[in-house]
Design a protein around this motif. Structure first.
Motif, PDB file in Angstrom:
ATOM      1  N   PHE A   1      18.145  48.427  43.199  1.00 32.64           N
ATOM      2  CA  PHE A   1      18.378  47.238  44.041  1.00 32.64           C
ATOM      3  C   PHE A   1      18.212  45.983  43.270  1.00 32.64           C
ATOM      4  N   ILE A   2      17.240  46.000  42.379  1.00 24.81           N
ATOM      5  CA  ILE A   2      16.962  44.805  41.676  1.00 24.81           C
ATOM      6  C   ILE A   2      18.162  44.773  40.492  1.00 24.81           C
ATOM      7  N   ALA A   3      18.738  45.856  39.834  1.00 19.67           N
ATOM      8  CA  ALA A   3      19.972  45.856  39.179  1.00 19.67           C
ATOM      9  C   ALA A   3      21.028  45.143  39.901  1.00 19.67           C
ATOM     10  N   PHE A   4      21.284  45.701  41.314  1.00 17.79           N
ATOM     11  CA  PHE A   4      22.315  45.221  41.981  1.00 17.79           C
ATOM     12  C   PHE A   4      22.117  43.676  42.127  1.00 17.79           C
ATOM     13  N   ALA A   5      20.796  43.375  42.446  1.00 19.78           N
ATOM     14  CA  ALA A   5      20.697  41.715  42.702  1.00 19.78           C
ATOM     15  C   ALA A   5      21.296  41.104  41.381  1.00 19.78           C
ATOM     16  N   VAL A   6      20.810  41.464  40.175  1.00 23.07           N
ATOM     17  CA  VAL A   6      21.218  40.895  39.091  1.00 23.07           C
ATOM     18  C   VAL A   6      22.669  40.580  38.679  1.00 23.07           C
ATOM     19  N   THR A   7      23.207  41.729  38.891  1.00 21.55           N
ATOM     20  CA  THR A   7      24.674  42.064  38.851  1.00 21.55           C
ATOM     21  C   THR A   7      25.391  41.019  39.749  1.00 21.55           C
ATOM     22  N   LEU A   8      24.978  40.916  40.774  1.00 18.61           N
ATOM     23  CA  LEU A   8      25.708  39.965  41.832  1.00 18.61           C
ATOM     24  C   LEU A   8      25.275  38.581  41.631  1.00 18.61           C
ATOM     25  N   HIS A   9      24.309  38.423  41.047  1.00 24.46           N
ATOM     26  CA  HIS A   9      23.910  36.866  40.511  1.00 24.46           C
ATOM     27  C   HIS A   9      24.775  36.535  39.395  1.00 24.46           C
ATOM     28  N   LYS A  10      25.006  37.468  38.413  1.00 23.83           N
ATOM     29  CA  LYS A  10      25.707  36.997  37.383  1.00 23.83           C
ATOM     30  C   LYS A  10      27.249  36.753  38.037  1.00 23.83           C
ATOM     31  N   VAL A  11      27.788  37.894  38.726  1.00 21.83           N
ATOM     32  CA  VAL A  11      29.324  37.658  39.179  1.00 21.83           C
ATOM     33  C   VAL A  11      29.319  36.258  40.015  1.00 21.83           C
ATOM     34  N   PHE A  12      28.497  35.985  40.661  1.00 20.50           N
ATOM     35  CA  PHE A  12      28.587  34.834  41.599  1.00 20.50           C
ATOM     36  C   PHE A  12      28.264  33.627  40.819  1.00 20.50           C
ATOM     37  N   SER A  13      27.562  33.439  39.899  1.00 13.58           N
ATOM     38  CA  SER A  13      27.407  32.276  39.238  1.00 13.58           C
ATOM     39  C   SER A  13      28.551  32.086  38.227  1.00 13.58           C
ATOM     40  N   ASN A  14      29.122  33.192  37.672  1.00  9.28           N
ATOM     41  CA  ASN A  14      30.289  32.923  36.898  1.00  9.28           C
ATOM     42  C   ASN A  14      31.754  32.688  37.621  1.00  9.28           C
ATOM     43  N   GLY A  15      31.568  33.234  38.885  1.00 12.86           N
ATOM     44  CA  GLY A  15      32.916  32.839  39.655  1.00 12.86           C
ATOM     45  C   GLY A  15      33.878  33.919  39.269  1.00 12.86           C
ATOM     46  N   LYS A  16      33.523  35.028  38.878  1.00 12.71           N
ATOM     47  CA  LYS A  16      34.623  36.046  38.510  1.00 12.71           C
ATOM     48  C   LYS A  16      35.112  36.827  39.670  1.00 12.71           C
ATOM     49  N   SER A  17      34.726  36.728  40.879  1.00  2.00           N
ATOM     50  CA  SER A  17      35.296  37.488  41.889  1.00  2.00           C
ATOM     51  C   SER A  17      35.301  36.646  43.103  1.00  2.00           C
ATOM     52  N   SER A  18      36.323  37.138  44.079  1.00  2.92           N
ATOM     53  CA  SER A  18      36.370  36.168  45.369  1.00  2.92           C
ATOM     54  C   SER A  18      35.167  35.867  46.049  1.00  2.92           C
ATOM     55  N   PRO A  19      34.379  36.818  46.319  1.00  3.47           N
ATOM     56  CA  PRO A  19      33.196  36.649  47.075  1.00  3.47           C
ATOM     57  C   PRO A  19      32.012  35.564  46.267  1.00  3.47           C
ATOM     58  N   GLY A  20      32.327  35.491  45.003  1.00  5.01           N
ATOM     59  CA  GLY A  20      31.451  34.480  44.284  1.00  5.01           C
ATOM     60  C   GLY A  20      32.064  33.287  43.871  1.00  5.01           C
ATOM     61  N   ALA A  21      33.197  33.017  44.520  1.00  2.78           N
ATOM     62  CA  ALA A  21      34.134  31.624  44.126  1.00  2.78           C
ATOM     63  C   ALA A  21      33.460  30.574  44.293  1.00  2.78           C
ATOM     64  N   SER A  22      32.575  30.773  45.502  1.00  2.68           N
ATOM     65  CA  SER A  22      31.603  29.305  45.635  1.00  2.68           C
ATOM     66  C   SER A  22      30.682  29.070  44.697  1.00  2.68           C
ATOM     67  N   TYR A  23      30.509  29.886  43.941  1.00  3.73           N
ATOM     68  CA  TYR A  23      29.243  29.861  43.016  1.00  3.73           C
ATOM     69  C   TYR A  23      29.976  29.246  41.669  1.00  3.73           C
ATOM     70  N   SER A  24      31.149  29.100  41.539  1.00  2.00           N
ATOM     71  CA  SER A  24      31.605  28.416  40.267  1.00  2.00           C
ATOM     72  C   SER A  24      31.105  27.183  40.110  1.00  2.00           C
TER      73      SER A  24
END
Length: 203
Positions: free
Chosen positions: A15-38
């Motif tokens: 779960f920690i690894a998943f949270a870190v992965t989500l943070h990286k994707v959201f902060s880089n804006g690489k996927s639609s769910p994380g677009a608001s994090y660009s």
């Protein structure tokens, strides 16, 4: 005990690894769910400024850094809390129903029924229920939604690189299968208890 501790440690680190992965994707804006994090950094600065407008808090102070970390990891942590609660709910329901099915269908029920009890009728009814198609259907669906199978699905999406899509999509709807199977199991368990109770008093 060792098996349970290892399973728990594996879940926590996953779960920690998943949270870190989500943070990286959201902060880089690489996927639609994380677009608001660009524009995450500028958003954090705006929220920090609005949170500490004129109370003497320095931008690089401890409270400011803690709040920045909270803003950065808030969404990934929220998602992983929801996902982990699904596993916890499944585990609690799984253990509850398996224990109660065992008590009703695999014991002589001496602790439940006293007095003039027809134990041969109880055993016959228990065997009939265990061999029924309804019982097997209940067992099959628990095989699909039990915590071990949830873990296997999570490892499978990691293998195919779809963990972000899975986590963002199933953070809420993942409760539906567990809740439905739990409700059906509760209704069936109540029905089974009535059948065994009736058989016990049948003379």
């Amino acid at each position: 005990m060792m098996d349970g501790l290892c399973d728990g440690a594996g879940d926590i680190f996953r779960f920690i690894a998943f949270a870190v992965t989500l943070h990286k994707v959201f902060s880089n804006g690489k996927s639609s769910p994380g677009a608001s994090y660009s524009l995450l950094d500028s958003k954090i600065q705006m929220e920090v400024c609005s949170r500490f407008p004129s109370d003497g808090i320095k931008p690089g102070g401890l409270r400011s850094k803690l709040y920045q970390a909270y803003i950065k990891y808030r969404r990934p942590v929220q998602i992983m809390v929801l996902i982990s609660l699904q596993s916890l709910l499944s585990s609690v329901l799984w253990n509850y129903f398996m224990i109660n099915y065992h008590n009703i269908l695999e014991t002589n029920m001496e602790s439940v029924f006293t007095g003039n009890v027809n134990y041969s009728a109880i055993v016959s009814t228990q065997n009939t229920i265990l061999k029924s198609s309804t019982m097997w259907i209940i067992c099959y669906f628990w095989r699909l939604v039990n915590p071990q199978n949830m873990t296997q699905i999570q490892l499978l999406v990691v293998l195919y690189g779809k963990e972000v899509e899975y986590l963002t999509s199933f953070q809420l709807i993942g409760y539906i299968p567990v809740a439905v199977v739990g409700l059906l199991s509760y209704l069936h368990l109540s029905y089974v208890y009535e059948l065994v109770s009736t058989a016990a008093t049948y003379i």
